[in-house]
Design a protein around this motif. Structure first.
Motif: not given
Length: 115
Positions: A59-78, A80-85
């Motif tokens: 997902e792209m978002f803009e701050v002060d004219g600069i584009e940044y990207y963030t990922q939608k969804g859980k990273r592995f570190s976030q 739980n054991t069931v989601e990881f499996n």
């Protein structure tokens, strides 16, 4: 004051973490090297898994004219054991269709079992 009731699911375990970094990521990096002809870093291999295998969107978002990207969804570190499996199984299916085996962890789950 709010109360949230949910099932207790522990965060990803240390064994799952060792399996991710000792088995899954090295195999994905080897796959990328062999199919793309260049080496990819650990974070790049994980991004490949997130976006290509687990189909997480950027997902792209803009701050002060600069584009940044963030990922939608859980990273592995976030996860739980069931989601990881569940994610592990998706990764295994994806690479299995391409002829690449990602073995299940063994009970003692040591990296040497997969090298």
């Amino acid at each position: 004051l709010q109360a949230v009731i949910s099932n207790l699911r522990p965060k990803r375990s240390n064994r799952q973490n060792r399996y991710l970094h000792g088995v899954i990521v090295p195999i994905v990096r080897r796959f990328l090297k062999e199919t793309q002809g260049e080496s990819y870093t650990i974070p790049q291999a994980k991004i490949f898994i997130y976006q290509r295998v687990l189909e997480m969107k950027m997902e792209m978002f803009e701050v002060d004219g600069i584009e940044y990207y963030t990922q939608k969804g859980k990273r592995f570190s976030q996860m739980n054991t069931v989601e990881f499996n569940e994610a592990k199984e998706e990764v295994q299916k994806f690479f299995g269709r391409l002829g690449w085996d990602i073995p299940n962890p063994r009970e003692d789950n040591t990296i040497n079992n997969f090298i």
